[in-house]
Design a protein around this motif. Structure first.
Motif, PDB file in Angstrom:
ATOM      1  N   HIS A 114       0.827  -1.214   0.000  1.00 32.39           N
ATOM      2  CA  HIS A 114       0.000   0.000   0.000  1.00 32.39           C
ATOM      3  C   HIS A 114       0.859   1.261   0.000  1.00 32.39           C
ATOM      4  CE1 HIS A 114       1.014  -0.227   4.238  1.00 32.39           C
ATOM      5  NE2 HIS A 114       0.680   1.035   4.338  1.00 32.39           N
ATOM      6  N   ARG A 152      -5.196   5.101   2.958  1.00 33.76           N
ATOM      7  CA  ARG A 152      -4.759   3.723   3.131  1.00 33.76           C
ATOM      8  C   ARG A 152      -5.934   2.771   3.005  1.00 33.76           C
ATOM      9  NH1 ARG A 152      -1.144   0.915   7.944  1.00 33.76           N
ATOM     10  NH2 ARG A 152      -0.887  -0.980   6.792  1.00 33.76           N
ATOM     11  N   THR A 201      -6.376  -3.056   4.950  1.00 31.83           N
ATOM     12  CA  THR A 201      -5.095  -3.266   5.616  1.00 31.83           C
ATOM     13  C   THR A 201      -4.885  -2.316   6.785  1.00 31.83           C
ATOM     14  OG1 THR A 201      -3.916  -1.762   4.144  1.00 31.83           O
ATOM     15  CG2 THR A 201      -3.987  -4.076   3.498  1.00 31.83           C
ATOM     16  N   ARG A 230      -5.004  -0.889  10.275  1.00 26.38           N
ATOM     17  CA  ARG A 230      -5.112  -1.643  11.511  1.00 26.38           C
ATOM     18  C   ARG A 230      -5.357  -0.705  12.674  1.00 26.38           C
ATOM     19  NH1 ARG A 230      -0.207  -5.394   9.628  1.00 26.38           N
ATOM     20  NH2 ARG A 230      -1.370  -7.258   9.198  1.00 26.38           N
TER      21      ARG A 230
END
Lengths: 141, 141
Positions: A92, A127, A131, A133
């Motif tokens: 990413h 982002r 993915t 978090r």
């Protein structure tokens, strides 16, 4: 042979390797459902631990990973997926591989790859959610 | 850059790749102490979860893994160790790599590598203690 999902609370680490170049691209985790979905679809699907859901790699970017073959280790608790990456890179941050930084003994890092794409174009809303978090408070050492 | 040991209860997965051939050899886990020992000694050291102790790969067989470089992924929670394997193979079953079996969609496996050494000679007392795992009851799916 049955994969051993029990040793890591329902997950197995899945190493993704570029089937053509041998480059290690990333590591994710699969639960049994993600593994089955990977086999059924032929595209790498992980289990996102923080979002508690399946995450087909590339579902947002289009940079999917087409499974070429799956190898299993001697203990049956880790898989090595040899895949064909579709698109310029899996990371990413815009690199071919998520392992684009060398970590030296003193803790310093050096970027050892060149950017393959502009993440602001591929992920215009920031982002990728799949993915991102949510770190636990104080989770960084 | 600090490695993120918190996301996996004090551990990071460590992918071991042959620095010369690019072959993925095995995956182990490192806690912070194992990581430091790996850097200090230049030889891959894991943390054995079941024995709850450090485990220098090759301490019994002599098949140590000499660190060439360490790469870290974008999230800082996985390391890729590019290493020079000393000896014919890393797997206690006698293969160069622990990933010597292909796992097909129907669950069948096929050995896709040839044995590199006789494990009965290298491990005369049986499976190396450092890799033997005490499985929890019912841990196999």
């Amino acid at each position: 042979m049955q994969l051993d999902f029990a040793k890591l609370d329902g997950l197995v680490p899945a190493i993704i390797q570029d089937a053509a170049s041998g480059e290690v691209l990333m590591l994710g985790f699969m639960n049994e459902q993600a593994y089955r979905e990977t086999r059924a679809s032929g595209e790498v699907t992980f289990f996102s631990r923080t979002r508690n859901k399946l995450w087909r790699k590339g579902e947002q970017s289009g940079h999917v990973l087409r499974v070429r073959e799956v190898l299993v280790d001697c203990d049956g608790d880790t898989v090595l997926v040899r895949a064909e990456p579709v698109g310029p890179g899996v990371c990413h941050e815009g690199y071919r591989t998520c392992f684009f930084r060398r970590l030296d003994s003193d803790g310093s890092t050096e970027v050892v790859d060149t950017r393959a794409f502009d993440p602001a174009v591929v992920y215009p809303s920031g982002r990728p959610a799949s993915t991102a978090r949510t770190r636990r408070e104080g989770s960084k050492p």
